[in-house]
Write an enzyme that holds these catalytic residues in place. Structure first.
Site, PDB file in Angstrom:
ATOM      1  N   PHE A   9       0.884  -1.160   0.000  1.00  0.00           N
ATOM      2  CA  PHE A   9       0.000   0.000   0.000  1.00  0.00           C
ATOM      3  C   PHE A   9       0.920   1.208   0.000  1.00  0.00           C
ATOM      4  O   PHE A   9       1.696   1.378   0.943  1.00  0.00           O
ATOM      5  CB  PHE A   9      -0.860   0.063   1.266  1.00  0.00           C
ATOM      6  CG  PHE A   9      -1.810  -1.078   1.454  1.00  0.00           C
ATOM      7  CD1 PHE A   9      -1.939  -1.674   2.711  1.00  0.00           C
ATOM      8  CD2 PHE A   9      -2.609  -1.541   0.419  1.00  0.00           C
ATOM      9  CE1 PHE A   9      -2.831  -2.723   2.912  1.00  0.00           C
ATOM     10  CE2 PHE A   9      -3.505  -2.592   0.614  1.00  0.00           C
ATOM     11  CZ  PHE A   9      -3.604  -3.191   1.866  1.00  0.00           C
ATOM     12  N   GLY A  11       2.692   4.340   0.912  1.00  0.00           N
ATOM     13  CA  GLY A  11       2.647   5.133   2.134  1.00  0.00           C
ATOM     14  C   GLY A  11       2.584   4.296   3.396  1.00  0.00           C
ATOM     15  O   GLY A  11       2.841   4.789   4.487  1.00  0.00           O
ATOM     16  N   SER A  12       2.254   3.012   3.248  1.00  0.00           N
ATOM     17  CA  SER A  12       2.134   2.161   4.428  1.00  0.00           C
ATOM     18  C   SER A  12       3.469   2.048   5.157  1.00  0.00           C
ATOM     19  O   SER A  12       4.492   1.744   4.538  1.00  0.00           O
ATOM     20  CB  SER A  12       1.664   0.767   4.007  1.00  0.00           C
ATOM     21  OG  SER A  12       2.282  -0.229   4.781  1.00  0.00           O
ATOM     22  N   PRO A  13       3.481   2.288   6.468  1.00  0.00           N
ATOM     23  CA  PRO A  13       4.753   2.271   7.194  1.00  0.00           C
ATOM     24  C   PRO A  13       5.581   0.984   7.034  1.00  0.00           C
ATOM     25  O   PRO A  13       6.758   1.083   6.651  1.00  0.00           O
ATOM     26  CB  PRO A  13       4.330   2.514   8.643  1.00  0.00           C
ATOM     27  CG  PRO A  13       3.058   3.281   8.536  1.00  0.00           C
ATOM     28  CD  PRO A  13       2.377   2.769   7.295  1.00  0.00           C
TER      29      PRO A  13
END
Lengths: 218, 306
Positions: A9, A11-13
């Protein structure tokens, strides 16, 4: 030989942790972005690849792996050469990295996710207990890096990649980050990595968009 | 005449007494202090060519005086520097009054004057010497055209992390040309030298804006690194260096190139472990080499990324 595929995803950390590790190792990834909004991760195709339907997930030939910290260890093991400082072979040095990865999984990322990130997304309020967890987390990092350049010493490790993506949620913290000068200095050091901006910018873009939306609808 | 003030302390039996003796030496150096290095390097934290020379100096364990010539603020256009080196280029090395320009020439000079191991430039009449010469030439890649060219044409390599945007580069070049014209009028004795620096800047902008020129450089770089990979595969990847078990000037050229490419986000394009495994192993090994890490220390010291 085909490149490793990374389902993520944007931007997902935890996806960013994996991306930074790959960049540091010089490993090219074939990126397969998924949209959590469209529930791509719940599609039958992706469920076949990963029944836990989480990202990041890598597909390396006929080997599939998920859980960001396991992926980071795998990438260093496969592409890091004999003994890579990102995840050193020395027993005690490795144990330090593992300790921080476990702390990140069990405590630090939890605090950042539940108290800073999810409330923004879900428009919920936090409890006093949750707020205290965040303060404690920032204090822990601040103390940890007081006499060090990175979390375990003078060299960057995958522990830094794991913790920093949660720490980036400080942009959402309403309190005073100047209370944690050592942590902020460590954060700044990691931001100076040449690939940092490219990998992490999508997270900040998403935060900006959500904040804008909130401002417009409030 | 150099006068040095020294504070000397001494202790006696049970009690520590401090006696301060100020000694003045009229000539020469204090016997206690380290002698001044014979080499002075006019360098900057980001200069690609200065990095080559610094890596050689570090490898040879030769101390040197660092003199910062900050090209980002056009220190190299200053009249004092132009008088030292009319080409106004960084790096130049000074050895007891003698000025040596051009990074490859400096490395040749250093290797001769400081012949301790590693032998960076073996005798060109030997097989090894010939190989070193060949690879040094091959690795004289137009780094500037590639990196600035990608800033002008980012579509040619989506992985590229530009240090400057196209607009910033245009502005930088226009600024430099204007400055050179002004300096030429202010310093008649250096007028020709200043004006001579303008056409190369214009040519640089032309070449970098031209996607075909840039693409050709990128293709040539791939060919070059293919040859390097083929060479490394013949050795013991991760154990030998490019041409033998010791570092040579060819390794220095390669190391600084890989460093710059990696910093620009191009590591996975040019030396990924799947595409060029031997070169990837070489790059990993570089990161444990003190002379290579010290380049990072120099960059940090001057507050830059390089």
């Amino acid at each position: 030989m085909a490149n490793i595929q990374l389902y993520h995803f944007p931007g997902s950390p935890p996806c960013r942790s994996v991306l930074m590790t790959a960049k540091a190792l010089g490993v090219p990834l074939e990126l397969k972005p998924l949209s959590s909004l469209n529930k791509d991760h719940l599609s039958p195709e992706f469920l076949k690849i990963n029944p836990d339907h989480t990202t990041p997930t890598i597909v390396d030939g006929d080997f599939t792996l998920w859980e960001s910290r396991a992926i980071m260890r795998y990438l260093v093991g496969k592409y890091g050469g004999e003994d890579n400082s990102l995840y050193p072979r020395d027993l005690q040095k490795r144990a330090e990295v593992d300790r921080l990865l476990d702390y990140d999984l069990g405590v630090f990322y939890r605090a950042m996710l539940e108290t800073l990130m999810l409330p923004l997304r879900n428009k919920t309020k936090t409890t006093k207990e949750q707020d205290e967890k965040v303060v404690k987390a920032f204090e822990r990092i601040d103390t940890l890096v007081k006499d060090k350049k990175f979390l375990t010493g003078n060299t960057l490790t995958i522990a830094d990649f794991a913790v920093v993506v949660g720490f980036a949620a400080e942009v959402l913290y309403p309190g005073d980050m100047s209370k944690y000068p050592n942590a902020m200095a460590w954060y700044k050091r990691i931001q100076e990595l040449p690939y940092y901006k490219e990998v992490n910018q999508p997270f900040f873009d998403i935060v900006e968009n959500v904040k804008k939306q909130r401002a417009e609808t409030s | 005449m150099i006068s040095v003030l020294r504070r000397v302390t001494s202790s006696s039996s049970l009690f520590v007494t401090r006696r301060y003796i100020y000694t003045s030496f009229v000539t020469g150096f204090s016997k206690m202090a380290a002698p001044s290095p014979r080499y002075t390097l006019y360098m900057s934290g980001t200069s690609y060519y200065a990095q080559k020379v610094m890596m050689a100096l570090f490898e040879k364990n030769e101390p040197f005086v660092e003199k910062l010539v900050n090209q980002r603020i056009d220190d190299n256009y200053e009249s004092w520097f132009m008088k030292l080196n009319p080409l106004g280029k960084v790096p130049i090395m000074e050895d007891r009054g003698k000025i040596i320009p051009e990074s490859d020439d400096i490395i040749d000079y250093l290797d001769k004057e400081s012949p301790q191991a590693p032998r960076l430039v073996p005798d060109p009449s030997s097989d090894l010497g010939r190989e070193v010469a060949h690879f040094r030439k091959l690795l004289n890649v137009s780094v500037g055209i590639i990196l600035h060219g990608l800033a002008y044409n980012p579509n040619l390599s989506p992985d590229y992390t530009a240090m400057k945007t196209r607009e910033e580069l245009d502005e930088m070049i226009a600024g430099k040309i204007a400055k050179l014209e002004k300096l030429a009028s202010e310093h008649p004795d250096l007028r020709d030298a200043y004006l001579a620096k303008i056409p190369p800047l214009q040519k640089r902008k032309e070449m970098c804006s031209n996607p075909e020129v840039v693409q050709k450089e990128l293709d040539d770089l791939q060919t070059t690194l293919e040859e390097v990979e083929a060479k490394l595969v013949k050795g013991s990847p991760g154990e030998t260096w490019l041409l033998c078990s010791d570092l040579t000037a060819a390794d220095i050229s390669l190391a600084v190139l890989l460093r710059r490419l990696s910093l620009s986000g191009l590591a996975s394009v040019y030396f990924s472990p799947t595409q060029r495994p031997a070169l990837h192993k070489y790059w990993l090994r570089l990161q444990t080499l003190p002379a290579y890490s010290r380049l990072g220390d120099i960059a940090v010291k001057y507050g830059v990324q390089a």
